[in-house]
Design a protein around this motif. Structure first.
Motif, PDB file in Angstrom:
ATOM      1  N   UNK A   1      59.916  41.524   4.907  1.00  0.00           N
ATOM      2  CA  UNK A   1      58.777  42.323   5.338  1.00  0.00           C
ATOM      3  C   UNK A   1      57.535  41.966   4.531  1.00  0.00           C
ATOM      4  N   UNK A   2      56.381  42.183   5.150  1.00  0.00           N
ATOM      5  CA  UNK A   2      55.094  42.056   4.468  1.00  0.00           C
ATOM      6  C   UNK A   2      54.109  42.992   5.151  1.00  0.00           C
ATOM      7  N   UNK A   3      52.859  42.961   4.692  1.00  0.00           N
ATOM      8  CA  UNK A   3      51.814  43.802   5.277  1.00  0.00           C
ATOM      9  C   UNK A   3      52.244  45.282   5.293  1.00  0.00           C
ATOM     10  N   UNK A   4      52.688  45.766   4.136  1.00  0.00           N
ATOM     11  CA  UNK A   4      53.135  47.160   4.011  1.00  0.00           C
ATOM     12  C   UNK A   4      54.255  47.506   4.977  1.00  0.00           C
ATOM     13  N   UNK A   5      55.096  46.533   5.281  1.00  0.00           N
ATOM     14  CA  UNK A   5      56.219  46.778   6.178  1.00  0.00           C
ATOM     15  C   UNK A   5      55.880  46.659   7.643  1.00  0.00           C
ATOM     16  N   UNK A   6      54.611  46.358   7.953  1.00  0.00           N
ATOM     17  CA  UNK A   6      54.197  46.294   9.354  1.00  0.00           C
ATOM     18  C   UNK A   6      54.504  44.941   9.981  1.00  0.00           C
ATOM     19  N   UNK A   7      54.846  43.949   9.181  1.00  0.00           N
ATOM     20  CA  UNK A   7      55.335  42.670   9.690  1.00  0.00           C
ATOM     21  C   UNK A   7      56.755  42.482   9.196  1.00  0.00           C
ATOM     22  N   UNK A   8      57.671  42.164  10.116  1.00  0.00           N
ATOM     23  CA  UNK A   8      59.086  42.102   9.782  1.00  0.00           C
ATOM     24  C   UNK A   8      59.680  40.866  10.448  1.00  0.00           C
ATOM     25  N   UNK A   9      60.269  39.990   9.624  1.00  0.00           N
ATOM     26  CA  UNK A   9      60.853  38.755  10.140  1.00  0.00           C
ATOM     27  C   UNK A   9      62.361  38.776   9.957  1.00  0.00           C
ATOM     28  N   UNK A  10      63.079  38.433  11.023  1.00  0.00           N
ATOM     29  CA  UNK A  10      64.536  38.375  10.987  1.00  0.00           C
ATOM     30  C   UNK A  10      64.999  36.933  11.090  1.00  0.00           C
ATOM     31  N   UNK A  11      65.975  36.580  10.270  1.00  0.00           N
ATOM     32  CA  UNK A  11      66.658  35.293  10.359  1.00  0.00           C
ATOM     33  C   UNK A  11      68.025  35.544  10.968  1.00  0.00           C
ATOM     34  N   UNK A  12      68.312  34.869  12.083  1.00  0.00           N
ATOM     35  CA  UNK A  12      69.577  35.047  12.785  1.00  0.00           C
ATOM     36  C   UNK A  12      70.382  33.750  12.747  1.00  0.00           C
ATOM     37  N   UNK A  13      71.677  33.882  12.527  1.00  0.00           N
ATOM     38  CA  UNK A  13      72.601  32.753  12.660  1.00  0.00           C
ATOM     39  C   UNK A  13      73.289  32.857  14.019  1.00  0.00           C
ATOM     40  N   UNK A  14      73.350  31.752  14.734  1.00  0.00           N
ATOM     41  CA  UNK A  14      74.029  31.694  16.025  1.00  0.00           C
ATOM     42  C   UNK A  14      75.483  31.287  15.818  1.00  0.00           C
ATOM     43  N   UNK A  15      76.335  31.494  16.812  1.00  0.00           N
ATOM     44  CA  UNK A  15      77.765  31.219  16.623  1.00  0.00           C
ATOM     45  C   UNK A  15      78.078  29.793  16.192  1.00  0.00           C
ATOM     46  N   UNK A  16      77.243  28.817  16.575  1.00  0.00           N
ATOM     47  CA  UNK A  16      77.504  27.428  16.202  1.00  0.00           C
ATOM     48  C   UNK A  16      76.860  27.043  14.881  1.00  0.00           C
ATOM     49  N   UNK A  17      76.264  28.024  14.177  1.00  0.00           N
ATOM     50  CA  UNK A  17      75.737  27.779  12.848  1.00  0.00           C
ATOM     51  C   UNK A  17      74.256  27.512  12.753  1.00  0.00           C
ATOM     52  N   UNK A  18      73.579  27.205  13.865  1.00  0.00           N
ATOM     53  CA  UNK A  18      72.134  27.011  13.801  1.00  0.00           C
ATOM     54  C   UNK A  18      71.457  28.371  13.632  1.00  0.00           C
ATOM     55  N   UNK A  19      70.216  28.361  13.149  1.00  0.00           N
ATOM     56  CA  UNK A  19      69.519  29.610  12.898  1.00  0.00           C
ATOM     57  C   UNK A  19      68.188  29.632  13.641  1.00  0.00           C
ATOM     58  N   UNK A  20      67.730  30.834  13.946  1.00  0.00           N
ATOM     59  CA  UNK A  20      66.422  31.049  14.559  1.00  0.00           C
ATOM     60  C   UNK A  20      65.775  32.252  13.885  1.00  0.00           C
ATOM     61  N   UNK A  21      64.468  32.370  14.071  1.00  0.00           N
ATOM     62  CA  UNK A  21      63.736  33.484  13.483  1.00  0.00           C
ATOM     63  C   UNK A  21      62.951  34.238  14.542  1.00  0.00           C
ATOM     64  N   UNK A  22      62.784  35.538  14.303  1.00  0.00           N
ATOM     65  CA  UNK A  22      62.073  36.449  15.191  1.00  0.00           C
ATOM     66  C   UNK A  22      61.162  37.319  14.343  1.00  0.00           C
ATOM     67  N   UNK A  23      59.971  37.636  14.857  1.00  0.00           N
ATOM     68  CA  UNK A  23      59.004  38.415  14.087  1.00  0.00           C
ATOM     69  C   UNK A  23      58.580  39.641  14.890  1.00  0.00           C
ATOM     70  N   UNK A  24      58.513  40.779  14.202  1.00  0.00           N
ATOM     71  CA  UNK A  24      57.979  42.015  14.769  1.00  0.00           C
ATOM     72  C   UNK A  24      56.708  42.368  14.009  1.00  0.00           C
ATOM     73  N   UNK A  25      55.619  42.573  14.740  1.00  0.00           N
ATOM     74  CA  UNK A  25      54.334  42.944  14.140  1.00  0.00           C
ATOM     75  C   UNK A  25      53.897  44.288  14.698  1.00  0.00           C
ATOM     76  N   UNK A  26      53.710  45.246  13.801  1.00  0.00           N
ATOM     77  CA  UNK A  26      53.375  46.613  14.189  1.00  0.00           C
ATOM     78  C   UNK A  26      51.913  46.871  13.867  1.00  0.00           C
TER      79      UNK A  26
END
Length: 399
Positions: free
Chosen positions: A73-98
């Motif tokens: 998290x950053x920006x006082x918790x108003x920006x939140x980034x998730x790191x996800x692992x997929x079943x085959x081991x590769x990873x992707x990221x997703x961001x929530x901005x409030x």
């Protein structure tokens, strides 16, 4: 073999599954509502289903395949980034901005990216694989749950004043050095209730994964499901002309943003190898076709790099290009219905590039405005946690 994901099934697929299990069709609609309206993350939570059906769903299917590795998290918790692992081991990221009046989810459509733009961290990975429709949809649903959980804490983003302080559940981020383009201190956030905007601007090139990406758009737009308005969704592309033309013929009026980043082919090819396949003239022809077909404005994204593409004569060349001039300077007299979004470059490790100074950004913007081109500078979010434009690289210390 992994269990089939319910997120990779549309309503018709669920109805087929229920018929195969000897269940009435309305059970599929109940499951669909649980997934996309109630945001159920486990069959046990689907209490309107018989226990035997819940047990079978748990045994024979999964609700998604993304494993949350880390949230930052950053920006006082108003920006939140998730790191996800997929079943085959590769990873992707997703961001929530409030924000005070809206919440935007930025989702990935590929693991890695094949486009190779020199200023983008994702491009350094190369393409690992396309994401399935369910893997794209699941990111939006994570953001919806994250927003709901955050609002449930009673914290409405009053702010602590430490807007440059990035935090990680494992480690803290750097302090703001004063060079960021940030908004004023955040206003109290309203009770939003749901994600209000969805942008396909995460890892990957959406139009290079067109069929799977478009199926996710339809699923997210479905009034029986998450019910995202088409005009609340934006897709960003490096400029795959055939994909832009295909999008023009679709029935949903989602927004189109095109990464341009240079006013001439030589520079754009140096920054974006895709320009060798789809030079600026071809790209603008596709954009015009999109505008003529849909009547909708196109946004052009322009990352500003110190001394490379941020000089006044380049701003003038860009303005003339968008106002209808051809590459040789002739005036076609047909301005594009468009808007330019200037993006001061966000640092990417190992990239020999510099970030345009404030004065150069303002001067560049002023040239465009004086020439009649609508233009704004993007407010930055999440730089400290590498969640800003061009920074997503799926770094995972746990692999």
């Amino acid at each position: 073999m992994p269990k089939p994901s319910l997120y990779d099934m549309n309503l018709a697929d669920l109805e087929t599954l229920m018929r195969g299990w000897g269940q009435p069709a309305f059970r599929a609609r109940q499951i669909y509502r649980q997934l996309y309206v109630n945001l159920a993350a486990n069959p046990a939570a689907m209490t309107d289903l018989p226990l035997t059906l819940r047990d079978r769903l748990s045994a024979e299917t999964s609700i998604g395949g993304l494993r949350l590795v880390r949230t930052q998290t950053s920006d006082d918790g108003l920006t939140r980034k998730a790191l996800f692992a997929l079943p085959d081991g590769v990873v992707v990221e997703t961001v929530l901005m409030i924000y005070a009046d809206r919440a935007t989810a930025c989702v990935s459509t590929q693991a890695g990216c094949a486009m190779g733009c020199v200023f983008c961290a994702t491009g350094k990975l190369g393409l690992l694989r396309n994401l399935s429709p369910g893997e794209i949809v699941e990111q939006a649903l994570w953001a919806s749950r994250e927003l709901r959980a955050w609002q449930g804490t009673g914290d409405r983003g009053q702010g602590t004043g430490d807007r440059g302080q990035g935090t990680d559940r494992a480690a803290g981020g750097p302090q703001d050095d004063g060079s960021r383009w940030v908004a004023d201190a955040p206003a109290p956030v309203q009770q939003l209730g749901r994600i209000s905007n969805l942008v396909f601007m995460g890892m990957g090139e959406p139009l290079a994964n067109y069929d799977r990406w478009w199926e996710s758009v339809q699923r997210l737009h479905d009034p029986q499901g998450l019910n995202m308005g088409a005009r609340s969704m934006t897709v960003s592309t490096v400029g795959l002309a055939q994909g832009i033309r295909r999008l023009a013929g679709e029935g949903l009026p989602i927004n189109l943003a095109i990464s341009l980043h240079a006013p001439d082919d030589a520079l754009r090819s140096a920054l974006m190898p895709i320009n060798d396949r789809f030079p600026i003239g071809d790209l603008l022809d596709a954009a015009r076709e999109y505008i003529d077909t849909t009547g909708r404005r196109v946004s052009f994204e322009y990352v500003l790099l110190q001394g490379q593409n941020d000089q006044p004569h380049q701003a003038l060349a860009l303005a003339k290009l968008l106002r209808g001039h051809t590459a040789d300077g002739a005036n076609r007299g047909v301005p594009l219905l468009c808007h330019v979004n200037l993006i001061p470059w966000n640092p990417v490790p190992g990239a020999p590039l510099g970030r345009s100074e404030h004065a150069r950004v303002r001067a560049f913007q002023q040239v465009l405005v004086d020439y009649g081109v609508a233009c704004t500078v993007r407010v930055e979010r999440g730089v400290e946690i590498a969640a800003a434009c061009g920074q997503l690289a799926g770094a995972n210390d746990e692999r």
